[in-house]
Motif scaffolding. Structure first.
Motif, PDB file in Angstrom:
ATOM      1  N   GLU A 105      -3.892  -4.030   1.721  1.00 15.89           N
ATOM      2  CA  GLU A 105      -2.936  -4.891   1.035  1.00 15.89           C
ATOM      3  C   GLU A 105      -2.347  -5.945   1.968  1.00 15.89           C
ATOM      4  O   GLU A 105      -1.800  -5.638   3.015  1.00 15.89           O
ATOM      5  CB  GLU A 105      -1.789  -4.043   0.463  1.00 15.89           C
ATOM      6  N   THR A 160      -3.665  -6.729  -3.620  1.00 15.68           N
ATOM      7  CA  THR A 160      -3.501  -5.285  -3.510  1.00 15.68           C
ATOM      8  C   THR A 160      -4.665  -4.654  -2.744  1.00 15.68           C
ATOM      9  O   THR A 160      -5.749  -5.213  -2.658  1.00 15.68           O
ATOM     10  CB  THR A 160      -3.397  -4.624  -4.892  1.00 15.68           C
ATOM     11  N   ASN A 199      -4.213  -8.543  -8.478  1.00 13.19           N
ATOM     12  CA  ASN A 199      -4.870  -7.245  -8.533  1.00 13.19           C
ATOM     13  C   ASN A 199      -5.982  -7.312  -9.569  1.00 13.19           C
ATOM     14  O   ASN A 199      -6.355  -8.407 -10.004  1.00 13.19           O
ATOM     15  CB  ASN A 199      -3.860  -6.132  -8.848  1.00 13.19           C
ATOM     16  N   ASP A 208      -5.158   3.843  -2.290  1.00 10.82           N
ATOM     17  CA  ASP A 208      -4.619   2.576  -1.800  1.00 10.82           C
ATOM     18  C   ASP A 208      -5.004   2.412  -0.340  1.00 10.82           C
ATOM     19  O   ASP A 208      -5.356   3.392   0.339  1.00 10.82           O
ATOM     20  CB  ASP A 208      -3.099   2.559  -1.947  1.00 10.82           C
TER      21      ASP A 208
END
Length: 451
Positions: free
Chosen positions: A75, A80, A165, A98
């Motif tokens: 990120e 993102t 995103n 993530d």
């Protein structure tokens, strides 16, 4: 906002990365995701669980995995982080939710879903390619959007923040007023024109001075090194470390969903691309179909005319209902002066009426004034669960010292409401409608004090 987002991501693995208290003793991660969506021979340099380094993580563990090289984008710059999987040859697998970056190391926030993964393992690191492609479409469209905004609105437009995103492109920019529908359409058309022109998107690294000579736009307040990455699509040239499509035609289509204000002098545009546009169109289509079905229409093209007819019909019915309500209210107060208490030659009356709004109260007041009687009247109306007090005083009552504004002020206070107005008429809101009768009961006392 950025710090909060970062802290939320870190919390997924219950780690203590947020305060930078953990230092990784390993070379910085090599990012290969510009050209590859997977790496078959990445090496696990470190694994962290609950803020501490561990040699092995097993099924069910929430961890942070550090690799020597990775296709996962961390990120940054409003884009993102990537999701995907990290798996070894022994059936050990982790799902990455993530990816963030700390001091040059890419941190894969993951959950071990099968087997185990150990430090030193050679793993296959693969990103969710469909999510990445959708994010790339939105990121490149954000660049095209900034150029279109500057063309349509002027060169005072600069990026003030963005979020890209897989679902949408959110772009904040400096501008002094809301965009008109015509301006929004011009901006949207310019972006789509670049998409339909199938322009190659060129990314390259170069000395920062050379980039500035090209006219590349930098993000205000951002710090850059001596060498920068520049992304160019036709006349759109920007400093950018994010991932992008290789040709604008890959975006498919661009549609602005909303334009709003986020701060003084800062506007926000939210837009969708590719599948996002198709999903938007299908959503509109379903809404139209459901609306037509509710109105019992077989032909969708008749929907606007039918909606207009229904709206007019409802308006007429509302007028009739209001007229009937007014007649009922008039009948309810027709004998309001019968047996009324008289103070210093002034009749003092009150009434509480259901389903009576402010406009109806005013008309009732006008009707009472037409009577040749000296009086002070307070009518409480309740409509849609809300109460209103309306006080009317005749001119001779006012001359004797009564004041409608002060009367409703004192009466409404009993219910927790407030209001006021002129000496001859005034209105106030009722707080607790259950206390309206208690409030009306003090009317005679209030008027006596004034007379």
């Amino acid at each position: 906002q950025r710090e909060k987002s970062r802290a939320d991501h870190l919390a997924k693995a219950n780690s203590s990365w947020a305060d930078n208290s953990i230092k990784i003793d390993a070379p910085k991660t090599v990012f290969t995701g510009y050209s590859s969506f997977s790496e078959t021979d990445s090496k696990v340099l470190a694994i962290y669980k609950d803020g501490s380094e561990v040699e092995t993580a097993v099924e069910g563990d929430n961890v942070v995995i550090v690799l020597d090289k990775t296709p996962f984008y961390a990120e940054s710059g409003g884009q993102t982080g990537d999701c995907g999987t990290i798996c070894n040859s022994n059936s050990g697998c982790a799902v990455v939710d993530d990816t963030i970056k700390s001091e040059g190391h890419f941190l894969h926030i993951a959950n071990i879903t099968e087997g185990s993964i150990s430090k030193g393992d050679t793993v296959n690191a693969s990103i969710d390619s469909e999510k990445r492609k959708a994010t790339m479409r939105n990121h490149t469209s954000a660049h095209l959007l900034q150029k279109a905004l500057r063309d349509v609105l002027g060169e005072h437009v600069h990026q003030a923040g963005q979020l890209v995103n897989e679902n949408a492109c959110r772009f904040d920019f400096s501008h002094f007023s809301a965009l008109t529908p015509e301006e929004i359409q011009k901006v949207e058309n310019k972006v789509n024109s670049e998409i339909f022109s199938a322009v190659d998107v060129i990314t390259r690294e170069m000395p920062i001075e050379e980039a500035r000579k090209l006219g590349a736009m930098a993000l205000f307040g951002e710090k850059y090194g001596n060498t920068v990455r520049v992304v160019q699509a036709d006349d759109s040239i920007e400093f950018c470390g994010g991932t992008h499509v290789s040709n604008t035609s890959e975006i498919g289509l661009f549609k602005i969903v909303s334009e709003s204000s986020v701060a003084s002098g800062v506007r926000r545009i939210e837009a969708v691309t590719g599948w996002g546009v198709l999903n938007l169109i299908n959503g509109y289509k379903n809404t139209i179909a459901d609306s037509a079905k509710a109105l019992k229409l077989a032909n969708l093209t008749e929907l606007p005319e039918k909606c207009s007819a229904v709206a007019n019909e409802l308006k007429e019915k509302e007028k009739k209902i209001e007229s009937l309500g007014q007649q009922i209210a008039n009948s309810q107060i027709s004998g309001i002066f019968d047996n009324a208490k008289e103070i210093n030659g002034i009749k003092v009356v009150s009434a509480k009426l259901e389903n009576t709004n402010k406009d109806m109260l005013r008309k009732l007041g006008d009707a009472l004034k037409s009577k040749e009687i000296s009086f002070v009247a307070v009518i409480a109306g309740i409509s849609d669960g809300k109460g209103t007090f309306y006080c009317v005083c005749t001119d001779d009552a006012v001359k004797k010292g009564v004041h409608a504004g002060k009367i409703v002020q004192k009466i409404s206070a009993v219910t927790g409401g407030k209001g006021g107005g002129r000496p001859d008429n005034a209105m106030a809101g009722a707080g607790d409608t259950a206390k309206i009768n208690d409030a009306l009961n003090i009317l005679e006392t209030v008027v006596s004090e004034m007379l």
